[in-house]
Design a protein around this motif. Structure first.
Motif, PDB file in Angstrom:
ATOM      1  N   ILE A 534      38.878  33.923  38.870  1.00 37.85           N
ATOM      2  CA  ILE A 534      38.105  34.985  38.204  1.00 37.85           C
ATOM      3  C   ILE A 534      37.349  35.880  39.178  1.00 37.85           C
ATOM      4  CG2 ILE A 534      37.864  33.692  36.066  1.00 37.85           C
ATOM      5  CD1 ILE A 534      35.132  32.857  36.828  1.00 37.85           C
ATOM      6  N   GLY A 535      37.559  35.690  40.457  1.00 41.42           N
ATOM      7  CA  GLY A 535      36.953  36.580  41.449  1.00 41.42           C
ATOM      8  C   GLY A 535      35.657  36.035  42.009  1.00 41.42           C
ATOM      9  N   LYS A 536      35.523  36.097  43.325  1.00 44.85           N
ATOM     10  CA  LYS A 536      34.359  35.534  44.008  1.00 44.85           C
ATOM     11  C   LYS A 536      33.067  36.206  43.555  1.00 44.85           C
ATOM     12  CE  LYS A 536      32.546  34.582  48.636  1.00 44.85           C
ATOM     13  NZ  LYS A 536      32.795  34.728  50.093  1.00 44.85           N
ATOM     14  N   ASP A 537      33.070  37.538  43.486  1.00 48.79           N
ATOM     15  CA  ASP A 537      31.849  38.268  43.118  1.00 48.79           C
ATOM     16  C   ASP A 537      31.430  37.967  41.687  1.00 48.79           C
ATOM     17  OD1 ASP A 537      31.702  39.361  45.610  1.00 48.79           O
ATOM     18  OD2 ASP A 537      32.629  41.269  45.058  1.00 48.79           O
ATOM     19  N   PHE A 538      32.412  37.930  40.775  1.00 55.90           N
ATOM     20  CA  PHE A 538      32.051  37.680  39.379  1.00 55.90           C
ATOM     21  C   PHE A 538      31.593  36.236  39.193  1.00 55.90           C
ATOM     22  CE2 PHE A 538      33.108  36.740  34.848  1.00 55.90           C
ATOM     23  CZ  PHE A 538      32.089  37.528  34.320  1.00 55.90           C
ATOM     24  N   CYS A 539      32.172  35.304  39.935  1.00 62.53           N
ATOM     25  CA  CYS A 539      31.711  33.915  39.892  1.00 62.53           C
ATOM     26  C   CYS A 539      30.245  33.843  40.271  1.00 62.53           C
ATOM     27  CB  CYS A 539      32.520  33.047  40.852  1.00 62.53           C
ATOM     28  SG  CYS A 539      34.078  32.474  40.169  1.00 62.53           S
TER      29      CYS A 539
END
Length: 606
Positions: A534-539
């Motif tokens: 789900i993406g590093k930034d969104f995590c």
């Protein structure tokens, strides 16, 4: 209406500026009255002012869609000025409003001189939430040692006559729930529970024939209510006593016990763990359980990260549970075969806060041992309730035969739930699927987890059905970005942080973890393991939103306890600071984004 200087001194981040800079900005500020439906900024236009809403509200639109609603104290135009961009939105007055307009030139000059001021406007959602959830923590307080004794929680002081028999003394101590009794007289004496054991019971004496004065210690050492706690500690250490009567204006107002001091220290959980390990009396375990609440408050006030704090709480709960299982086995006999006691729900995820019920289950190896494990479950539940754990309203406890099964029976049950994803089965699965072995060697739990992950691969429709349930529970905020509050009942004017905020994150993280075959049950750890999906930034955004909500929830629960109310999951936004309300809206926006992602991933939304 506040003058520009007075207003800027109340708004983040302007209030952090030196007074000369606030005065400079105020001199370069215009005031404007705009009528309802007036267009203030148009998408694509150059922005010449930083706008601050003094009165009224404004809608922010992207095309025809309302993306935000700004109210008193909010500002807009900052991003466009900083990044030299035309307006990305159309801003319109939602009602008759008054605006302050700081000139572009003055705003940029202050931005250039104060990097921290500029940083406030360029923070991402994750940075705002990360800083925010730490900011709402009270921060480390003065050490407990420097508090006056009277500010500590004191045990009640009870008294007896010198001629009174020991049986009567013991009865008074039991009734008051204390470990000592003071003896009246020219000199005040003290009788402790240890005195009763060593001076009466161990010697085989009759409690009816022994007088209080015969076993009391004279004179009792005391401490003044205004003395510092460290002075009390010195007295305890030097004299080898565990409790000191507290004197105020010549009268004893209570008893300060060593365990109370330990509970208030930042290492309180180490002390608690040792006490629980050594204790075998349920009544004493109950007293320790009551002290957990104080320990949680002390750690919260120390500024401890919510994830670490919840881990501590779960570890302490685990120790109470293990002790309850041990005591239950002593009562019903040794187990007839291998078994694991499973913690479910938030305890299974290690995300407990204040005295919530602990959902639990038993898994055992052989079907023939069912009668024994049903008896064991009843005994464990009885002890847990006596210790102080609340009863589960849904009866998800090992005293309920539905939650006591052999490994084969649990496998059958899980497959039944997954193959028939109706509302009832989804609810039961949501409670059970975060199971974690608290007692036992964990082998049965491990086998069950492997079986569960295989089921998840074969029954994707069950995951889809669970995702649908997550989408049905939306954050309590409307399209105008205003909080949706309870309209009636005891929680009128409040919103449910758990149902509308924490629940979608925990449930969504579980579903994606099942899909990936992960064995982790903790929500934050699950999200970290899902970063490639789900993406590093969104995590990072999701984790910070979750931690903020959990911190705000615990802060509210502790506040309600202080006010004599039952802790729950509701907060009143009006009692939050504007900063907290803004961060809460940010957190809900992150959750909406997460739900949208889940909907697309499971093809429930286009």
């Amino acid at each position: 209406m506040l003058e520009p200087v007075k207003l800027l001194k109340t708004i983040e981040p302007f209030k952090e500026l030196p007074e000369k800079e606030i005065n400079f900005l105020a001199k370069n500020t215009l005031a404007d009255y705009v009528k309802r439906d007036t267009e203030i900024l148009k998408e694509g236009e150059q922005v010449d002012y930083l706008y601050i809403i003094v009165k009224g509200s404004c809608t922010v639109k992207k095309g025809d869609k309302v993306v935000d609603v700004l109210e008193k104290g909010d500002f807009f135009g900052d991003t466009e000025i900083i990044f030299e961009e035309p307006s990305r939105f159309t801003v319109k007055a939602a009602e008759n409003s008054i605006l302050y307009m700081i000139s572009r030139k003055a705003f940029k000059e202050v931005l250039k001189s104060y990097p921290e001021f500029r940083e406030f406007f360029t923070k991402t959602t994750i940075e705002r939430l990360s800083e925010g959830y730490r900011k709402i923590l009270p921060g480390a307080e003065d050490t407990v040692s420097l508090l006056p004794v009277k500010e500590m929680k004191l045990s009640p002081a009870i008294f007896c006559e010198r001629e009174e028999n020991v049986k009567s003394v013991a009865e008074k101590m039991v009734e008051a729930g204390t470990s000592c009794c003071l003896v009246k007289g020219k000199e005040t004496g003290i009788i402790t529970d240890m005195d009763l054991k060593t001076k009466v019971v161990a010697k085989g004496l009759s409690p009816l024939s022994v007088k209080a004065e015969e076993i009391a210690t004279y004179p009792v050492m005391t401490v003044e209510s205004n003395d510092f706690v460290f002075e009390a500690i010195v007295k305890m250490v030097n004299s080898g006593v565990k409790r000191l009567p507290v004197v105020e204006n010549g009268k004893i107002i209570g008893i300060l016990e060593d365990r109370t001091i330990f509970i208030q220290q930042t290492k309180n959980f180490v002390f608690l763990a040792r006490e629980i390990e050594a204790e075998r009396d349920v009544k004493n375990l109950k007293r320790l359980f009551i002290s957990v609440e104080e320990a949680i408050e002390a750690l919260f006030k120390s500024g401890k990260d919510i994830v670490i704090l919840q881990r501590y709480i779960s570890e302490i709960n685990d120790k109470f549970i293990r002790k309850a299982v041990d005591l239950a086995i002593e009562k019903v006999g040794e187990p007839e075969g291998e078994f694991d006691f499973l913690a479910l729900g938030s305890e299974g995820r290690r995300e407990q806060t204040i005295k919530t019920d602990i959902d639990n289950a038993i898994v055992y190896r052989e079907t023939k041992g069912r009668e024994y494990f049903l008896k064991l479950g009843e005994a464990i539940t009885e002890i847990l309730l006596e210790i102080g754990f609340p009863e589960c309203p849904g009866k998800v406890m090992v005293s309920n035969p539905e939650w006591v099964k052999s490994l084969d029976e649990w496998k059958y049950t899980l497959e039944e739930w997954f193959s028939r994803p109706n509302a009832g089965n989804i609810l039961k699965a949501s409670i059970f699927l975060d199971f974690r072995a608290v007692y036992g060697n964990g082998k049965l739990s491990e086998e069950l987890r492997d079986f569960l992950n295989r089921l998840a691969k074969n029954y994707r429709n069950f995951l889809v059905a669970m995702a649908q349930k997550v989408l049905e529970t939306e954050p309590p905020i409307n399209i105008f970005h205003r909080f949706v509050l309870e309209k009636s009942g005891e929680h009128k004017g409040e919103l449910d942080l758990k149902r509308g905020g924490i629940f979608p994150i925990t449930q969504g993280a579980r579903i994606l973890s099942l899909e990936k075959g992960l064995k982790e049950t903790n929500t934050v750890r699950r999200i970290e393991l899902l970063k490639d999906s789900i993406g590093k930034d969104f995590c990072s955004e999701l984790i910070e939103a979750f931690k903020f909500l959990q911190t705000l929830r615990l802060k509210s629960q502790l506040d309600k306890i202080k006010r004599g109310r039952t802790p729950d999951n509701y907060v009143n936004p009006q009692k939050l600071t504007k900063f907290e309300r803004d961060l809460l809206k940010d957190a809900f926006k992150v959750i909406s984004k997460f739900q949208e992602m889940l909907g697309v991933h499971f093809r429930l939304r286009v």
